[in-house]
Design a protein around this motif. Structure first.
Motif, PDB file in Angstrom:
ATOM      1  N   GLY A   1       0.816  -1.208   0.000  1.00 33.18           N
ATOM      2  CA  GLY A   1       0.000   0.000   0.000  1.00 33.18           C
ATOM      3  C   GLY A   1       0.845   1.252   0.000  1.00 33.18           C
ATOM      4  O   GLY A   1       0.540   2.231  -0.688  1.00 33.18           O
ATOM      5  N   ASN A   2       1.940   1.241   0.766  1.00 35.85           N
ATOM      6  CA  ASN A   2       2.866   2.370   0.740  1.00 35.85           C
ATOM      7  C   ASN A   2       3.473   2.559  -0.645  1.00 35.85           C
ATOM      8  O   ASN A   2       3.657   3.684  -1.106  1.00 35.85           O
ATOM      9  CB  ASN A   2       3.977   2.155   1.772  1.00 35.85           C
ATOM     10  CG  ASN A   2       3.487   2.346   3.200  1.00 35.85           C
ATOM     11  OD1 ASN A   2       2.554   3.088   3.452  1.00 35.85           O
ATOM     12  ND2 ASN A   2       4.121   1.653   4.126  1.00 35.85           N
ATOM     13  N   TRP A   3       3.784   1.444  -1.298  1.00 33.82           N
ATOM     14  CA  TRP A   3       4.340   1.530  -2.654  1.00 33.82           C
ATOM     15  C   TRP A   3       3.351   2.192  -3.613  1.00 33.82           C
ATOM     16  O   TRP A   3       3.745   2.998  -4.455  1.00 33.82           O
ATOM     17  CB  TRP A   3       4.679   0.135  -3.165  1.00 33.82           C
ATOM     18  CG  TRP A   3       5.805  -0.539  -2.452  1.00 33.82           C
ATOM     19  CD1 TRP A   3       6.686   0.036  -1.575  1.00 33.82           C
ATOM     20  CD2 TRP A   3       6.182  -1.923  -2.539  1.00 33.82           C
ATOM     21  NE1 TRP A   3       7.572  -0.898  -1.115  1.00 33.82           N
ATOM     22  CE2 TRP A   3       7.297  -2.107  -1.686  1.00 33.82           C
ATOM     23  CE3 TRP A   3       5.690  -3.009  -3.248  1.00 33.82           C
ATOM     24  CZ2 TRP A   3       7.916  -3.344  -1.541  1.00 33.82           C
ATOM     25  CZ3 TRP A   3       6.304  -4.238  -3.103  1.00 33.82           C
ATOM     26  CH2 TRP A   3       7.404  -4.407  -2.265  1.00 33.82           C
ATOM     27  N   VAL A   4       2.071   1.829  -3.478  1.00 33.70           N
ATOM     28  CA  VAL A   4       1.043   2.385  -4.373  1.00 33.70           C
ATOM     29  C   VAL A   4       0.981   3.899  -4.237  1.00 33.70           C
ATOM     30  O   VAL A   4       0.987   4.632  -5.235  1.00 33.70           O
ATOM     31  CB  VAL A   4      -0.334   1.752  -4.073  1.00 33.70           C
ATOM     32  CG1 VAL A   4      -1.433   2.464  -4.875  1.00 33.70           C
ATOM     33  CG2 VAL A   4      -0.332   0.264  -4.399  1.00 33.70           C
ATOM     34  N   PHE A   5       0.926   4.395  -2.989  1.00 37.62           N
ATOM     35  CA  PHE A   5       0.883   5.839  -2.776  1.00 37.62           C
ATOM     36  C   PHE A   5       2.179   6.507  -3.250  1.00 37.62           C
ATOM     37  O   PHE A   5       2.151   7.610  -3.799  1.00 37.62           O
ATOM     38  CB  PHE A   5       0.652   6.149  -1.299  1.00 37.62           C
ATOM     39  CG  PHE A   5      -0.768   5.959  -0.856  1.00 37.62           C
ATOM     40  CD1 PHE A   5      -1.772   6.811  -1.278  1.00 37.62           C
ATOM     41  CD2 PHE A   5      -1.103   4.911  -0.008  1.00 37.62           C
ATOM     42  CE1 PHE A   5      -3.077   6.636  -0.873  1.00 37.62           C
ATOM     43  CE2 PHE A   5      -2.407   4.728   0.415  1.00 37.62           C
ATOM     44  CZ  PHE A   5      -3.405   5.585  -0.022  1.00 37.62           C
TER      45      PHE A   5
ATOM     46  N   ALA B   1      13.928   6.021  -6.360  1.00 39.40           N
ATOM     47  CA  ALA B   1      15.197   6.402  -5.742  1.00 39.40           C
ATOM     48  C   ALA B   1      15.338   5.868  -4.319  1.00 39.40           C
ATOM     49  O   ALA B   1      16.461   5.638  -3.850  1.00 39.40           O
ATOM     50  CB  ALA B   1      15.346   7.920  -5.739  1.00 39.40           C
ATOM     51  N   VAL B   2      14.214   5.649  -3.630  1.00 39.01           N
ATOM     52  CA  VAL B   2      14.289   5.142  -2.267  1.00 39.01           C
ATOM     53  C   VAL B   2      13.985   3.643  -2.196  1.00 39.01           C
ATOM     54  O   VAL B   2      13.726   3.104  -1.118  1.00 39.01           O
ATOM     55  CB  VAL B   2      13.324   5.909  -1.335  1.00 39.01           C
ATOM     56  CG1 VAL B   2      13.732   7.363  -1.219  1.00 39.01           C
ATOM     57  CG2 VAL B   2      11.876   5.797  -1.817  1.00 39.01           C
ATOM     58  N   GLY B   3      13.983   2.973  -3.350  1.00 39.73           N
ATOM     59  CA  GLY B   3      13.891   1.524  -3.363  1.00 39.73           C
ATOM     60  C   GLY B   3      12.531   0.925  -3.616  1.00 39.73           C
ATOM     61  O   GLY B   3      12.362  -0.298  -3.504  1.00 39.73           O
ATOM     62  N   VAL B   4      11.542   1.724  -3.955  1.00 40.61           N
ATOM     63  CA  VAL B   4      10.220   1.180  -4.263  1.00 40.61           C
ATOM     64  C   VAL B   4      10.258   0.485  -5.628  1.00 40.61           C
ATOM     65  O   VAL B   4      10.741   1.072  -6.600  1.00 40.61           O
ATOM     66  CB  VAL B   4       9.150   2.295  -4.279  1.00 40.61           C
ATOM     67  CG1 VAL B   4       7.803   1.747  -4.745  1.00 40.61           C
ATOM     68  CG2 VAL B   4       9.015   2.915  -2.897  1.00 40.61           C
TER      69      VAL B   4
ATOM     70  N   PHE C   1       7.180  -3.353 -10.773  1.00 38.06           N
ATOM     71  CA  PHE C   1       6.296  -4.377 -10.204  1.00 38.06           C
ATOM     72  C   PHE C   1       4.972  -3.769  -9.744  1.00 38.06           C
ATOM     73  O   PHE C   1       3.897  -4.330  -9.992  1.00 38.06           O
ATOM     74  CB  PHE C   1       6.986  -5.061  -9.016  1.00 38.06           C
ATOM     75  CG  PHE C   1       6.057  -5.903  -8.190  1.00 38.06           C
ATOM     76  CD1 PHE C   1       5.684  -7.166  -8.613  1.00 38.06           C
ATOM     77  CD2 PHE C   1       5.532  -5.420  -6.985  1.00 38.06           C
ATOM     78  CE1 PHE C   1       4.812  -7.944  -7.847  1.00 38.06           C
ATOM     79  CE2 PHE C   1       4.667  -6.187  -6.223  1.00 38.06           C
ATOM     80  CZ  PHE C   1       4.301  -7.451  -6.660  1.00 38.06           C
ATOM     81  N   THR C   2       5.026  -2.626  -9.079  1.00 37.60           N
ATOM     82  CA  THR C   2       3.813  -2.008  -8.540  1.00 37.60           C
ATOM     83  C   THR C   2       2.864  -1.602  -9.658  1.00 37.60           C
ATOM     84  O   THR C   2       1.654  -1.870  -9.594  1.00 37.60           O
ATOM     85  CB  THR C   2       4.167  -0.782  -7.675  1.00 37.60           C
ATOM     86  OG1 THR C   2       5.085  -1.165  -6.647  1.00 37.60           O
ATOM     87  CG2 THR C   2       2.927  -0.193  -7.037  1.00 37.60           C
ATOM     88  N   LYS C   3       3.392  -0.963 -10.690  1.00 36.42           N
ATOM     89  CA  LYS C   3       2.532  -0.519 -11.797  1.00 36.42           C
ATOM     90  C   LYS C   3       1.886  -1.708 -12.506  1.00 36.42           C
ATOM     91  O   LYS C   3       0.669  -1.725 -12.758  1.00 36.42           O
ATOM     92  CB  LYS C   3       3.366   0.280 -12.800  1.00 36.42           C
ATOM     93  CG  LYS C   3       3.908   1.602 -12.276  1.00 36.42           C
ATOM     94  CD  LYS C   3       2.906   2.726 -12.408  1.00 36.42           C
ATOM     95  CE  LYS C   3       3.541   4.069 -12.088  1.00 36.42           C
ATOM     96  NZ  LYS C   3       2.588   5.185 -12.189  1.00 36.42           N
TER      97      LYS C   3
END
Length: 346
Positions: free
Chosen positions: A215-219, A230-233, A237-239
């Motif tokens: 969920g954090n990745w989505v936001f 840049a911070v490792g997300v 994969f998320t998209k």
């Protein structure tokens, strides 16, 4: 990393900010108030809405929109949207129906193949998007046109008609219908199982958004995908997974339609994608991404179902539905804009 997406979701919460403003910062609050207002309006304007059977019909109409509006909303929070979602529903139903009938196999074979195809279409949309960096509008518009043409052409080629054959007497139909299109009795009122699935999916989506790393990745990718990367997300994969979730939703709704009506019209689905997107926008999701919730689209879909059926119960011309739809969409956008400005005003 997780703090930034949560801040985008709930809005800034500096010390001393009044509770009312913190509440207004929630993306679902505005549409909740709107849904209550629409419900009260039609309870007064159309007394038949007060009957249990009428409300069950409203919830059913809302659920068929809401099940698809949920993954569409998640995709929008992730910064993209899908114009092919409406025809993808029909593609899924056509695949399951024609494959089962033409090969004379258990309908579950068609159901599983349709699931694989729907996930594949979603993965294709996401893959093309991340590899080319083209706008999702262009990518999914192309998919929309491809699926629309394939739906019509293949159905006519295989069945020599614009609709599929009736599969209600085939092996596995009863079990599949029990999962996707059953009804059950609640106090003498018949309720469709899609209402239950809708609420289950909404609860699951809410948990994923607010309580998981995904969920954090989505936001994060919806707010600024370059900063997120840049911070490792895992942006790619998320998209892609978000587009595949839309594919899953299209498959589920397609199976519901197939096992409710036993046959599928190949030309349907066009325009439904706008309904799903509008339900998500009314529910508080921004077209620019990075902001929204899974609960908001639930109320957005309920407003659609309430207006659609409320107009009928009130005895009005159903052509007014589109006018109500446009007014709700514009009003929701303006209210969300005002709410966000009020909630962030120091």
């Amino acid at each position: 990393m997780s703090a930034a997406p949560q801040a985008v979701t709930a809005g800034p919460r500096p010390a001393g900010r009044p509770f009312a403003l913190r509440l207004l910062a929630r993306p679902e609050v505005g549409v909740l108030l709107g849904a209550v207002a629409v419900l009260v309006f039609f309870l007064i304007a159309a007394p038949s809405v007060r009957q249990g059977g009428s409300m069950a019909t409203v919830l059913y109409q809302s659920s068929t929109i809401g099940i698809m509006a949920l993954p569409v909303a998640l995709l929008m929070i992730g910064g993209e949207f899908d114009l092919s979602s409406g025809v993808a529903v029909v593609t899924s139903a056509l695949t399951a129906s024609m494959l089962s009938y033409q090969l004379t196999v258990n309908v579950w074979t068609g159901v599983l193949v349709a699931l694989a195809l729907s996930l594949g279409v979603g993965a294709f949309n996401g893959w093309v998007l991340v590899k080319t960096r083209l706008p999702s509008f262009l990518v999914t518009l192309g998919t929309f046109l491809i699926l629309q043409g394939v739906n019509l052409a293949v159905t006519k080629l295989v069945t020599d008609n614009v609709a599929t054959d009736d599969i209600s007497d085939m092996d596995g139909f009863g079990q599949a219908k029990a999962l996707f299109a059953a009804s059950f009795d609640v106090g003498g009122v018949e309720v469709k199982i899609t209402v239950v699935w809708w609420l289950v999916f909404a609860a699951l989506a809410t948990w994923v958004l607010l309580r998981t790393k995904y969920g954090n990745w989505v936001f994060a990718v919806g707010g600024d995908q370059d900063s997120a990367r840049a911070v490792g997300v895992p942006v790619t994969f998320t998209k892609i997974s978000l587009f595949m979730l839309v594919g899953f939703g299209a498959w589920f709704v397609g199976m519901h339609q197939l096992f409710t009506f036993n046959t599928v019209q190949s030309g349907e689905g066009v325009g439904q994608e706008l309904i799903y997107i509008a339900a998500a926008v009314i529910g508080g999701c921004l077209l620019t991404g990075g902001y929204g919730s899974a609960i908001g689209p639930v109320f957005g879909a309920f407003m659609f179902g309430m207006v659609n059926q409320g107009i009928v119960y009130a005895g009005w011309n159903p052509d007014w539905f589109k006018a109500f739809l446009g007014a709700m969409l514009l009003g929701a956008v303006l209210i969300n804009l005002w709410v966000r400005r009020a909630a962030t005003r120091r």
